[in-house]
Write a protein that holds these residues in place. Sequence first.
Motif: not given
Length: 230
Positions: A8-9, A13, A202-203, A206-207, A209
Amino acid sequence: MIDVYTWATPNGHKVHIMLEECGLEYKVHPINIGAGDQFGEAFLKISPNNKIPAIVDADGPDGKPISLFESGAILVYLAGKTGKFLPEDVRGKYDALQWLMFQMGGVGPMLGQAHHFRIYAPEKIEYAINRYTNEAKRLYGVIDKQLSTHPWLAGDSYSIADMATFPWLRSWQNQGVELDDYPNLKRWFNEIAERPAVKRAVEVLAKERKPLRTDAEREVLFGATQYQRR
């Protein structure tokens, strides 16, 4: 099915957005860059520069699997595969590609340096902070000027150039930038942020990272481990 090796960078993305916008079926393989997953032998076979993202498309252009690294190359490939988000006319195509290269050669590297020296560097070096903060503001100004006469970076159509640039600007506060100083960019940014495909993209992971918390994680990303020949 496209296998996506990612984290998730901003660079991750970019590809998540394109996959979601195109409605392509994909499977996510997390590459935790803080834990050093990017140095694993299997990942290096498809990404020899040990950077995310990378993809393997089982249905390549000749019907055989193809692997690709470098986010810009992946975006161009997916645009070619789907016929989406890269204009077909020659002039429009090169308008989009030049703004994609602007992101790859300028926005990503320079804003990455701004993040590093403003947030991650173990010592605060005023010269480096000022240099990259000022360059960030300059780049925002270039984008804002372009968007003062065009709805999208490459003209009238949303393209891979917009997808590539948007994720890097999501951390504008960390770059020492005030979004209100760039009204045309802000309009464009908010419009992209509201796209359903972008919200989903973008999700992705995400959780998973987390902020860098240990010296070991910092060493993996910024220390000698990063520079070993492999």
